[in-house]
Design a protein around this motif. Sequence first.
Motif, PDB file in Angstrom:
ATOM      1  N   ALA A 192     -36.814  87.220  22.016  1.00 39.46           N
ATOM      2  CA  ALA A 192     -35.901  87.217  20.883  1.00 39.46           C
ATOM      3  C   ALA A 192     -36.257  87.435  19.625  1.00 39.46           C
ATOM      4  O   ALA A 192     -37.593  87.984  19.211  1.00 39.46           O
ATOM      5  N   SER A 193     -34.505  88.066  18.843  1.00 33.21           N
ATOM      6  CA  SER A 193     -35.307  87.813  17.440  1.00 33.21           C
ATOM      7  C   SER A 193     -35.068  87.223  16.648  1.00 33.21           C
ATOM      8  O   SER A 193     -36.124  87.198  15.314  1.00 33.21           O
ATOM      9  N   GLU A 194     -34.982  85.661  16.606  1.00 38.76           N
ATOM     10  CA  GLU A 194     -35.522  84.977  16.015  1.00 38.76           C
ATOM     11  C   GLU A 194     -35.204  83.554  16.832  1.00 38.76           C
ATOM     12  O   GLU A 194     -35.393  83.773  17.499  1.00 38.76           O
ATOM     13  N   GLU A 195     -36.613  82.570  16.365  1.00 37.99           N
ATOM     14  CA  GLU A 195     -36.234  81.238  17.089  1.00 37.99           C
ATOM     15  C   GLU A 195     -34.910  80.473  17.475  1.00 37.99           C
ATOM     16  O   GLU A 195     -34.390  80.669  16.762  1.00 37.99           O
ATOM     17  N   PRO A 196     -35.315  79.593  18.481  1.00 32.04           N
ATOM     18  CA  PRO A 196     -33.325  78.780  18.651  1.00 32.04           C
ATOM     19  C   PRO A 196     -33.706  77.905  17.321  1.00 32.04           C
ATOM     20  O   PRO A 196     -34.096  77.721  16.925  1.00 32.04           O
ATOM     21  N   PRO A 197     -32.329  77.769  17.341  1.00 32.45           N
ATOM     22  CA  PRO A 197     -32.140  76.393  16.329  1.00 32.45           C
ATOM     23  C   PRO A 197     -31.824  74.954  16.090  1.00 32.45           C
ATOM     24  O   PRO A 197     -30.893  74.623  16.492  1.00 32.45           O
ATOM     25  N   VAL A 198     -33.036  74.923  17.360  1.00 35.23           N
ATOM     26  CA  VAL A 198     -32.946  73.303  17.383  1.00 35.23           C
ATOM     27  C   VAL A 198     -34.459  72.516  17.618  1.00 35.23           C
ATOM     28  O   VAL A 198     -35.779  74.150  17.514  1.00 35.23           O
ATOM     29  N   SER A 199     -34.877  71.783  17.292  1.00 37.10           N
ATOM     30  CA  SER A 199     -36.426  71.385  17.217  1.00 37.10           C
ATOM     31  C   SER A 199     -37.785  71.940  18.024  1.00 37.10           C
ATOM     32  O   SER A 199     -37.412  71.484  19.340  1.00 37.10           O
ATOM     33  N   ASP A 200     -38.772  71.944  18.016  1.00 32.27           N
ATOM     34  CA  ASP A 200     -39.057  72.232  18.812  1.00 32.27           C
ATOM     35  C   ASP A 200     -39.571  70.822  20.254  1.00 32.27           C
ATOM     36  O   ASP A 200     -39.011  71.048  21.145  1.00 32.27           O
ATOM     37  N   GLU A 201     -39.073  69.705  19.532  1.00 29.63           N
ATOM     38  CA  GLU A 201     -39.114  68.649  20.225  1.00 29.63           C
ATOM     39  C   GLU A 201     -37.655  67.794  21.084  1.00 29.63           C
ATOM     40  O   GLU A 201     -37.795  68.105  22.784  1.00 29.63           O
ATOM     41  N   GLU A 202     -36.717  69.219  20.801  1.00 25.56           N
ATOM     42  CA  GLU A 202     -35.405  69.288  21.980  1.00 25.56           C
ATOM     43  C   GLU A 202     -35.834  70.283  22.540  1.00 25.56           C
ATOM     44  O   GLU A 202     -35.230  70.305  23.766  1.00 25.56           O
ATOM     45  N   GLU A 203     -36.384  71.250  22.050  1.00 23.02           N
ATOM     46  CA  GLU A 203     -36.604  72.085  22.806  1.00 23.02           C
ATOM     47  C   GLU A 203     -37.848  71.718  24.418  1.00 23.02           C
ATOM     48  O   GLU A 203     -37.868  71.997  25.296  1.00 23.02           O
ATOM     49  N   ALA A 204     -38.566  71.258  24.198  1.00 20.82           N
ATOM     50  CA  ALA A 204     -39.534  70.791  24.867  1.00 20.82           C
ATOM     51  C   ALA A 204     -39.037  69.823  25.857  1.00 20.82           C
ATOM     52  O   ALA A 204     -39.796  69.411  27.313  1.00 20.82           O
ATOM     53  N   ASP A 205     -38.252  68.689  25.371  1.00 20.06           N
ATOM     54  CA  ASP A 205     -37.153  67.472  26.247  1.00 20.06           C
ATOM     55  C   ASP A 205     -36.281  68.464  27.050  1.00 20.06           C
ATOM     56  O   ASP A 205     -36.639  67.687  28.852  1.00 20.06           O
ATOM     57  N   ALA A 206     -36.187  69.519  26.654  1.00 21.36           N
ATOM     58  CA  ALA A 206     -34.541  70.147  28.106  1.00 21.36           C
ATOM     59  C   ALA A 206     -35.889  70.780  28.640  1.00 21.36           C
ATOM     60  O   ALA A 206     -35.067  71.042  30.242  1.00 21.36           O
ATOM     61  N   ILE A 207     -36.937  72.419  28.898  1.00 20.91           N
ATOM     62  CA  ILE A 207     -37.798  72.310  28.974  1.00 20.91           C
ATOM     63  C   ILE A 207     -38.689  71.246  30.122  1.00 20.91           C
ATOM     64  O   ILE A 207     -38.184  71.396  31.792  1.00 20.91           O
ATOM     65  N   VAL A 208     -38.734  70.213  29.659  1.00 20.22           N
ATOM     66  CA  VAL A 208     -39.778  69.624  30.640  1.00 20.22           C
ATOM     67  C   VAL A 208     -38.522  68.353  31.878  1.00 20.22           C
ATOM     68  O   VAL A 208     -38.472  68.259  33.242  1.00 20.22           O
ATOM     69  N   GLY A 209     -37.256  68.474  30.732  1.00 25.99           N
ATOM     70  CA  GLY A 209     -36.383  67.873  32.218  1.00 25.99           C
ATOM     71  C   GLY A 209     -35.682  68.476  33.092  1.00 25.99           C
ATOM     72  O   GLY A 209     -35.622  67.932  34.358  1.00 25.99           O
ATOM     73  N   PHE A 210     -35.552  70.291  32.655  1.00 27.05           N
ATOM     74  CA  PHE A 210     -35.398  70.692  33.974  1.00 27.05           C
ATOM     75  C   PHE A 210     -36.658  71.349  35.504  1.00 27.05           C
ATOM     76  O   PHE A 210     -36.891  70.985  36.310  1.00 27.05           O
ATOM     77  N   VAL A 211     -37.643  71.565  34.316  1.00 29.91           N
ATOM     78  CA  VAL A 211     -39.087  71.165  35.732  1.00 29.91           C
ATOM     79  C   VAL A 211     -39.483  70.418  36.151  1.00 29.91           C
ATOM     80  O   VAL A 211     -39.334  70.388  37.434  1.00 29.91           O
ATOM     81  N   LEU A 212     -38.964  68.702  35.603  1.00 29.87           N
ATOM     82  CA  LEU A 212     -38.809  67.483  36.461  1.00 29.87           C
ATOM     83  C   LEU A 212     -37.844  67.672  37.285  1.00 29.87           C
ATOM     84  O   LEU A 212     -38.120  67.216  38.786  1.00 29.87           O
ATOM     85  N   ARG A 213     -36.762  68.074  37.510  1.00 27.35           N
ATOM     86  CA  ARG A 213     -35.555  67.621  38.021  1.00 27.35           C
ATOM     87  C   ARG A 213     -35.687  68.420  39.275  1.00 27.35           C
ATOM     88  O   ARG A 213     -35.225  68.100  40.171  1.00 27.35           O
ATOM     89  N   GLY A 214     -36.796  69.344  38.761  1.00 28.70           N
ATOM     90  CA  GLY A 214     -37.019  70.496  40.255  1.00 28.70           C
ATOM     91  C   GLY A 214     -37.744  70.064  41.311  1.00 28.70           C
ATOM     92  O   GLY A 214     -37.804  70.361  42.410  1.00 28.70           O
ATOM     93  N   ILE A 215     -39.224  69.497  40.083  1.00 28.22           N
ATOM     94  CA  ILE A 215     -40.142  68.644  41.031  1.00 28.22           C
ATOM     95  C   ILE A 215     -39.694  68.152  41.997  1.00 28.22           C
ATOM     96  O   ILE A 215     -39.962  67.655  43.424  1.00 28.22           O
ATOM     97  N   GLY A 217     -36.657  67.848  43.158  1.00 23.13           N
ATOM     98  CA  GLY A 217     -36.467  67.492  44.419  1.00 23.13           C
ATOM     99  C   GLY A 217     -36.705  67.767  46.019  1.00 23.13           C
ATOM    100  O   GLY A 217     -36.788  67.879  47.009  1.00 23.13           O
ATOM    101  N   TYR A 218     -38.477  67.403  45.304  1.00 23.25           N
ATOM    102  CA  TYR A 218     -39.539  67.835  47.129  1.00 23.25           C
ATOM    103  C   TYR A 218     -39.731  66.405  47.441  1.00 23.25           C
ATOM    104  O   TYR A 218     -40.465  66.288  47.798  1.00 23.25           O
ATOM    105  N   ARG A 219     -38.816  66.092  46.554  1.00 21.14           N
ATOM    106  CA  ARG A 219     -39.742  63.704  47.273  1.00 21.14           C
ATOM    107  C   ARG A 219     -39.339  64.446  48.509  1.00 21.14           C
ATOM    108  O   ARG A 219     -38.401  64.774  48.986  1.00 21.14           O
TER     109      ARG A 219
END
Length: 219
Positions: A192-215, A217-219
């Motif tokens: 990317a040419s520049e960082e996304p217009p969201v806070s680090d915390e917001e991005e962390a929440d979105a990424i972790v939420g996506f990963v946890l939903r994927g996991i 699915g294996y329960r």
Amino acid sequence: MSSNNILDRILASAKLSKKETAKQQRILRSAVDLFAEKGYANTSTSEIAKRSEVAEGTIFRHYGTKENLLLAVIVPFLKESLPAMAQEVFEEVNPAKQAGFGHFLRAMFLNRLRFFRENKEIFRVVVKEFVYRDELRNELMAHINRDIVVYMFKAMDHFKARGDLPDLPNERLLKLIFPYVFSQFVIRFALASEEPPVSDEEEADAIVGFVLRGIEGYR
């Protein structure tokens, strides 16, 4: 906490390859000094040559490109220092002190986000060379598997014992997590040419939420 800046750490520890000649040692030391002072992108090979008191052609003869010169500095340091650096990270993001696996993953993402931001010029070069150079990739992956994956497996075992992760093989869990999370760093700091217009915390929440939903699915 030790400095996140790799070049600062190299300067502090003086961990340069001992296989080099005295002239090459001078070139590498001058390169590290200038990269730390001015940034990798803003440093020219002519400046490195001037500071190390060699002809610019000598640098090209020994290293070929500025990228190769950077790798000649970074790779030996990483191979020697990766165990200690990995231990530092997992002491800072101690699984036993996290409320759950999601909190651990979020803390780990934010920790490494700060690290890659501090070293984004170096990260861009290493990622590019990692993709195209089989020898470099195999060499670094051996150290990653030995020094980083073992800590991740311990963390996963901790959260599986607490019932916070499904009882899947650690190798499979890592494959569900690592490629997606690491790709976010590559996109953010190498593509990317520049960082996304969201806070680090917001991005962390979105990424972790996506990963946890994927996991889940294996329960």
